[in-house]
Design an enzyme around this catalytic site. Structure first.
Site, PDB file in Angstrom:
ATOM      1  N   GLU A  85       1.015  -1.212   0.109  1.00 54.35           N
ATOM      2  CA  GLU A  85      -0.164   0.035  -0.014  1.00 54.35           C
ATOM      3  C   GLU A  85       1.031   1.240  -0.070  1.00 54.35           C
ATOM      4  O   GLU A  85       1.607   1.403   0.897  1.00 54.35           O
ATOM      5  CB  GLU A  85      -0.778   0.022   1.091  1.00 54.35           C
ATOM      6  CG  GLU A  85      -2.030   0.946   1.239  1.00 54.35           C
ATOM      7  CD  GLU A  85      -2.676   0.895   2.492  1.00 54.35           C
ATOM      8  OE1 GLU A  85      -2.692  -0.103   3.262  1.00 54.35           O
ATOM      9  OE2 GLU A  85      -3.300   1.978   2.803  1.00 54.35           O
ATOM     10  N   ARG A 102       4.803 -12.797  10.243  1.00 57.18           N
ATOM     11  CA  ARG A 102       5.369 -11.152   9.869  1.00 57.18           C
ATOM     12  C   ARG A 102       6.746 -11.377  10.548  1.00 57.18           C
ATOM     13  O   ARG A 102       6.991 -11.979  11.749  1.00 57.18           O
ATOM     14  CB  ARG A 102       4.622 -10.196  10.052  1.00 57.18           C
ATOM     15  CG  ARG A 102       3.901  -9.905  11.522  1.00 57.18           C
ATOM     16  CD  ARG A 102       3.253  -8.839  11.309  1.00 57.18           C
ATOM     17  NE  ARG A 102       3.668  -7.546  11.083  1.00 57.18           N
ATOM     18  CZ  ARG A 102       3.020  -6.621  10.239  1.00 57.18           C
ATOM     19  NH1 ARG A 102       1.937  -7.266   9.411  1.00 57.18           N
ATOM     20  NH2 ARG A 102       3.677  -5.594  10.215  1.00 57.18           N
ATOM     21  N   LYS A 118       4.291   0.835   8.931  1.00 58.52           N
ATOM     22  CA  LYS A 118       4.346   2.280   8.219  1.00 58.52           C
ATOM     23  C   LYS A 118       3.736   3.293   9.059  1.00 58.52           C
ATOM     24  O   LYS A 118       4.096   4.612   8.956  1.00 58.52           O
ATOM     25  CB  LYS A 118       3.754   2.078   6.925  1.00 58.52           C
ATOM     26  CG  LYS A 118       4.646   1.473   6.068  1.00 58.52           C
ATOM     27  CD  LYS A 118       4.348   1.244   4.677  1.00 58.52           C
ATOM     28  CE  LYS A 118       3.102   0.173   4.518  1.00 58.52           C
ATOM     29  NZ  LYS A 118       2.522  -0.149   3.020  1.00 58.52           N
TER      30      LYS A 118
HETATM   31  P1  ATP Z   1       2.642  -1.944   7.546  1.00 58.63           P
HETATM   32  O1  ATP Z   1       1.774  -2.434   8.873  1.00 58.63           O
HETATM   33  O2  ATP Z   1       3.910  -1.700   7.926  1.00 58.63           O
HETATM   34  O3  ATP Z   1       1.881  -0.788   6.872  1.00 58.63           O
HETATM   35  P2  ATP Z   1       1.308  -3.653   5.825  1.00 58.63           P
HETATM   36  O4  ATP Z   1       1.194  -5.265   6.126  1.00 58.63           O
HETATM   37  O5  ATP Z   1       0.198  -2.658   6.118  1.00 58.63           O
HETATM   38  O6  ATP Z   1       2.421  -3.214   6.919  1.00 58.63           O
HETATM   39  P3  ATP Z   1       1.535  -3.405   3.064  1.00 58.63           P
HETATM   40  O7  ATP Z   1       2.081  -2.281   2.314  1.00 58.63           O
HETATM   41  O8  ATP Z   1       0.114  -3.817   2.806  1.00 58.63           O
HETATM   42  O9  ATP Z   1       1.985  -2.995   4.483  1.00 58.63           O
HETATM   43  O10 ATP Z   1       2.520  -4.663   2.849  1.00 58.63           O
HETATM   44  C1  ATP Z   1       2.814  -5.382   1.704  1.00 58.63           C
HETATM   45  C2  ATP Z   1       3.018  -6.551   1.863  1.00 58.63           C
HETATM   46  O11 ATP Z   1       4.265  -6.869   3.011  1.00 58.63           O
HETATM   47  C3  ATP Z   1       1.969  -7.336   2.478  1.00 58.63           C
HETATM   48  O12 ATP Z   1       1.710  -8.676   1.806  1.00 58.63           O
HETATM   49  C4  ATP Z   1       2.259  -7.818   3.947  1.00 58.63           C
HETATM   50  O13 ATP Z   1       1.745  -8.903   4.339  1.00 58.63           O
HETATM   51  C5  ATP Z   1       3.824  -7.779   3.953  1.00 58.63           C
HETATM   52  N1  ATP Z   1       4.494  -7.275   5.079  1.00 58.63           N
HETATM   53  C6  ATP Z   1       4.181  -6.009   5.659  1.00 58.63           C
HETATM   54  N2  ATP Z   1       4.904  -6.090   6.992  1.00 58.63           N
HETATM   55  C7  ATP Z   1       5.733  -7.025   7.006  1.00 58.63           C
HETATM   56  C8  ATP Z   1       6.555  -7.868   8.070  1.00 58.63           C
HETATM   57  N3  ATP Z   1       6.820  -7.242   9.304  1.00 58.63           N
HETATM   58  N4  ATP Z   1       6.962  -9.104   7.880  1.00 58.63           N
HETATM   59  C9  ATP Z   1       6.621  -9.589   6.590  1.00 58.63           C
HETATM   60  N5  ATP Z   1       5.764  -9.287   5.614  1.00 58.63           N
HETATM   61  C10 ATP Z   1       5.375  -7.879   5.731  1.00 58.63           C
HETATM   62 MG    MG Z   2      -1.521  -1.873   5.422  1.00 57.80          MG
END
Ligand code: ATP
Ligand code: MG
Length: 552
Positions: free
Chosen positions: A35, A261, A271
């Site tokens: 995202e 994760r 983020k």
């Molecule tokens: P954040 O909480 O940092 O915003 P998110 O999951 O909302 O993380 P996205 O941009 O939606 O962030 O993530 C893109 C991909 O990265 C998704 O498939 C997500 O599952 C993966 N991802 C995000 N954070 C992690 C993590 N700490 N470990 C492994 N994979 C991750």
């Molecule tokens: Mg997200």
């Protein structure tokens, strides 16, 4: 570039291998769906290495799809940064960059299909009411009074939503599933909400936006994703993922698989929370070298290969765990130990005068850039009668634990002679301004018998210096798991950043960008365009326990 990933097996690889063997799919198609609401962090690197790495390993493809369904939080700066970081990590996405927003028309048609099947309705409850009606894990939900509106009414209302007749948040489209489901996600989840905000891709075209759950499964299906891999918190969402695809007319139905994760000690990986650090100026931007973002790690001096190695080492499982910072640090240290040229830097300079050498004495030592690798070459190191050593390497009094130059005792200069401190010069405030030493010219490359010389120190001739700043970093948080704390800002380490002003070898910039400064650690030249000064970021200590004992 062919990069090595996935030296270990994991449960996802086993599933893929079975699917390929059974000819369920002819080739693998994965995707990485960030995202664009912030910069990528080391947790995303785990997902990138997994999705792109699997595609590479099984000769399949991996799409880059921006999951851009919330224009309020997203912007184009993040899109550029994310692209740059993926390329930097060494991966290449399949074809064009994709966006969920490119599917907004199709998604809208699928929403209408669900309404026409009596499987979705426009709800006039507000956000707070929806939350209340949803119930809890212990109590069932209550049906919305709008749940049984006619299909015709829902079609009309949804059209009105789309045409901007309702203000933000006043109505939404919900799936009609089961308000008593033990899975909260299935209690009539929201599929579309109203957001009046300019979108970075579709501009003002839409004021209704699909939710993650509605757009994600359909985007995956449209792209022919074979294995939709995400983190464990989406485990329950898989029910909705499957429900949506089972109730619309679509050819393909990918399977979703979840893994744990990455959580890293002393680090925040969200983020949203990283954004708080940036906007509150607790760090100097997303690429601050203390940040766990890929841009921060890059600026700190981490290499793409060290991050890939880390992701490979931690593996893919379903167990929740907190990875030690040393697992990440050892990846870069092991690599730089082999690749970083050695050099001298004095971070806390104090002058030494070698009083038994003539005033303009000069000598050149040819010294190796790497003690264990002659192929990395040699360089001239100027030796004169006036030198800098590190202030913290000097002791006026011997307490038998000191390592360094002790008044009245001898020490060896790295690559050079044995010297002996005989006198200390101080200013009126009792600060040491100069140490007077003698130099034994009969000790180059040899150890005289019966002389116990304890240790070697690094040094620079005062005629071979380039002024430089050294940025030293410590952990950004004082507790192991700041992610668990509601007020994580209370645990920010106030001493995470220290600036030193000292010297490096005059010709350093001709050699490399990353160095091992002997006895100090690994450093890299800071690449911030705004710098006019020469700044070195400290990447990491020489060993897990820093050998150089500081008396600070
Ligand atoms: P954040 O909480 O940092 O915003 P998110 O999951 O909302 O993380 P996205 O941009 O939606 O962030 O993530 C893109 C991909 O990265 C998704 O498939 C997500 O599952 C993966 N991802 C995000 N954070 C992690 C993590 N700490 N470990 C492994 N994979 C991750
Ligand atoms: Mg997200």
């Amino acid at each position: 570039m062919k990069i090595s990933t996935h030296s270990n097996s994991n449960f996802i690889k086993k599933i893929i291998e079975k699917d390929l063997k059974d000819k369920k799919y002819l080739s693998l198609q994965t995707r990485f769906p960030p995202e664009p609401n912030g910069y990528l962090h080391i947790g995303h690197a785990k997902s990138i290495c997994l999705n792109f790495g699997l595609a590479q390993y099984y000769k399949g493809k991996c799409n880059l799809r921006f999951d851009d369904t919330n224009p309020i939080k997203e912007n184009i700066e993040y899109i550029h940064a994310i692209k740059k970081d993926i390329k930097w990590l060494g991966f290449k996405w399949n074809g064009e960059i994709l966006y969920s927003s490119k599917y907004f028309n199709i998604l809208n048609k699928y929403a209408i299909e669900l309404i026409n099947k009596g499987l979705a309705y426009v709800d006039k409850l507000n956000k707070e009411e929806i939350r209340k009606y949803r119930g809890t894990l212990k109590t069932p939900g209550i049906n919305s009074p709008y749940r049984n509106q006619s299909i015709a009414e829902n079609i009309l209302l949804f059209k009105k939503m789309k045409n901007g007749h309702f203000p933000t948040g006043s109505v939404c489209l919900r799936a009609k599933i089961n308000m008593n489901s033990p899975f909260m996600i299935m209690r009539d989840p929201v599929l579309y909400r109203i957001i009046f905000s300019k979108h970075h891709q579709t501009q003002d075209k839409w004021c209704i936006y699909p939710t993650y759950d509605f757009s994600h499964c359909i985007s995956d299906a449209l792209e022919g994703i074979t294995h939709s891999i995400c983190t464990l918190e989406f485990q329950d969402n898989r029910r909705l993922y499957d429900w949506i695809l089972n109730h619309i007319t679509i050819q393909h139905h990918p399977n979703q698989y979840e893994y744990s994760r990455l959580n890293l000690e002393y680090t925040i990986l969200s983020k949203r929370k990283l954004n708080i650090l940036v906007t509150n100026k607790i760090v100097n931007g997303w690429d601050d070298p203390r940040m766990p973002t890929l841009s921060g790690l890059r600026r700190r001096g981490y290499t793409p290969s060290s991050i890939r190695k880390f992701c490979d080492n931690i593996g893919i499982t379903k167990q929740d765990n907190l990875i030690e910072t040393s697992s990440l640090e050892s990846c870069i240290r092991d690599e730089l130990n082999k690749t970083a040229p050695r050099n001298m830097a004095v971070l806390n300079p104090i002058k030494i005068l070698l009083c038994n050498l003539p005033e303009n004495y000069q000598e050149i030592f040819m010294v190796p850039n790497h003690p264990a690798n002659n192929r990395m070459g040699f360089r001239p190191l100027l030796f004169t009668n006036e030198l800098y050593i590190d202030y913290f390497d000097f002791y006026e009094v011997d307490n038998n634990k000191n390592y360094g130059l002790i008044l009245g005792k001898e020490i060896r200069l790295r690559y050079g002679y044995i010297i002996k401190a005989i006198e200390v010069k101080k200013d009126n405030n009792n600060n040491i301004v100069q140490i007077i030493c003698t130099c034994d010219k009969n000790t180059l490359g040899k150890n005289p018998k019966n002389r116990q010389v304890k240790g070697v120190i690094h040094w620079l001739s005062t005629k071979n210096t380039l002024p430089a700043f050294f940025h030293l970093y410590e952990k950004l948080f004082t507790i192991k798991n700041p992610e668990k704390e509601k007020d994580f800002l209370n645990y920010v380490n106030p001493k995470s950043f220290l600036i030193k002003k000292g010297f490096v070898e005059l010709n350093i910039k001709k050699i490399n960008n990353i160095f091992q400064f002997e006895r100090e650690g690994y450093f890299c030249i800071d690449k911030n365009d705004k710098n006019t000064d020469l700044i070195f970021n400290k990447i990491i200590n020489l060993s897990n326990t820093n050998k150089k004992i500081d008396k600070k």
